[in-house]
Write an enzyme that holds these catalytic residues in place. Structure first.
Site, PDB file in Angstrom:
ATOM      1  N   GLY A 129       0.754   2.928   8.867  1.00  0.00           N
ATOM      2  CA  GLY A 129      -0.004   3.281   7.673  1.00  0.00           C
ATOM      3  C   GLY A 129      -0.241   2.107   6.740  1.00  0.00           C
ATOM      4  CB  CYS A 130      -1.662   2.175   3.337  1.00  0.00           C
ATOM      5  SG  CYS A 130      -3.155   3.128   3.701  1.00  0.00           S
ATOM      6  CG  PHE A 131       4.218   0.819   4.699  1.00  0.00           C
ATOM      7  CD1 PHE A 131       4.915   0.040   5.612  1.00  0.00           C
ATOM      8  CD2 PHE A 131       4.188   2.194   4.897  1.00  0.00           C
ATOM      9  CE1 PHE A 131       5.555   0.604   6.706  1.00  0.00           C
ATOM     10  CE2 PHE A 131       4.823   2.778   5.981  1.00  0.00           C
ATOM     11  CZ  PHE A 131       5.512   1.981   6.892  1.00  0.00           C
TER      12      PHE A 131
END
Length: 391
Positions: A163-165
């Site tokens: 995901g985005c991290f």
């Protein structure tokens, strides 16, 4: 007789991990955010849902995104109508696309990074590949190794479904690999395509609609190594420290689930509030060893999850508007490209630093911070040290 300690010492680099090159890439298909609601509701055969379309138009208008790049064209979606429904079984069609296109887009970014680095690709010792778009075996790391013609003995690490991290995760892993393997040169690639998440609108799941308004496609690649070769390799940033943490009381704040219908996206809590409430703790832990408490003395790279996150972080920390300028610019020009975003922002910062005549790659400042936010809620914090800017 050589001791284990002597062997270990010989295996480790002397200096900090350093970013030596950055490359980026996007699909050729560019969509205008102002007209995207009309296109989206037409292609998903949802034009009769006028109230929902008005909500989506407001989401797009408030996103502060001007344009995004997407692999999915109107022609591709017309050939795959199941992807245009909200919950139609469509994973096979999505998978068939991304297992081919993710490595290809990654190759485009990696080729640019290798060109800037200026060394033979045979000198790449490690490959880290990250994507939230699809899963395959052997993975995108294997496919990229073949596409680039890397050595069969390159040491690979494949990261799926982070995901985005994960742009921050990639930097943390590349740092550890470079510093613990003397002479290592790590190629790290983030490649994201929204073909796994695209779907039609739903009245009952507005969080899914938020994702349709924000996400875009893109890839970024970096070369990381310690002890840069003088007059041959040109350092861009030093990776000083890296940390990961799960924010308190954030279970289920951001979820993604891979089903027959593709990757579904869920926002279940006040994500901007959770991040802004906890970000200073991460900053204090990261910069206490450096005795830095003035957050405006840093250059900033923050994952642009959305404008609300940036606004609340800015307000909470009392940041000057220019601190998140590069972050906001990438959000405006590309949308949220998940793991690849922070690397594009890093590229933007170093390029603007040179163009504006700053003394360092970090907007003229010495120290910087890179934040990744994503499912968990997970936060990655990377402390960066700039170097002298060179044209």
């Amino acid at each position: 007789m050589v001791t284990v300690d002597e062997v270990r010492k010989a295996q480790r680099a002397e200096g900090p991990a350093t970013i030596l090159a950055i490359g980026t890439a996007t699909p050729p298909n560019c969509v205008d955010q102002s007209t995207y609601p009309d296109y989206y509701f037409r292609i998903t055969k949802s034009e009769h849902r006028t109230e929902l379309k008005e909500k989506f138009q407001r989401m797009c208008d408030k996103s502060r995104i001007k344009k995004r790049y997407m692999y999915l064209t109107e022609e591709i979606l017309k050939e795959n109508p199941s992807m245009c429904e909200y919950m139609a079984p469509s994973l096979d069609a999505r998978q068939d696309m991304v297992v081919v296109e993710i490595p290809k887009l990654g190759k485009e970014a990696a080729t640019k990074a290798i060109k800037e680095w200026g060394q033979l690709k045979s000198k790449i010792t490690h490959l880290v590949f990250c994507t939230t778009s699809g899963v395959d075996m052997p993975g995108a790391d294997y496919q990229l190794t073949k596409l680039l013609g890397l050595r069969p003995s390159v040491k690979r690490l494949m990261m799926y479904q982070q995901g985005c991290f994960a742009g921050g995760t990639v930097l943390r892993l590349a740092k550890d690999l470079a510093e613990n393997n003397k002479g290592a040169r790590v190629l790290a690639v983030c490649s994201e395509i929204t073909a796994v998440t695209f779907r039609g609108p739903s009245d009952t799941h507005l969080d899914s609609l938020v994702g349709q308004a924000l996400f875009g496609d893109g890839a970024a690649a970096i070369i990381v190594g310690s002890d840069p070769l003088p007059d041959i390799e040109r350092p861009l940033f030093e990776l000083v420290s890296a940390a990961q943490t799960i924010l308190p009381d954030s279970d289920g704040a951001i979820d993604g689930h891979l089903h027959e219908v593709g990757l579904t996206f869920h926002l279940l809590k006040d994500v901007p509030g959770l991040i802004s409430k906890n970000i200073e703790k991460s900053l204090n832990e990261a910069f206490k060893p450096l005795d830095i408490t003035d957050w405006n003395s840093l250059f900033w790279i923050a994952h642009p999850g959305g404008p609300a996150i940036l606004d609340q972080v800015e307000a909470k920390l009392g940041l000057k508007p220019e601190k998140l300028e590069a972050t906001r610019n990438i959000l405006s020009e590309y949308g949220n490209m998940s793991s690849a975003c922070v690397l594009l922002i890093l590229d933007e910062v170093r390029r603007k630093s040179v163009a504006n005549g700053h003394k360092t790659t970090g907007e003229g400042l010495e120290w910087g911070v890179l934040f990744g936010f994503g499912p968990g809620l997970t936060v990655e914090t990377v402390v960066l040290h700039s170097v002298a800017a060179s044209t």
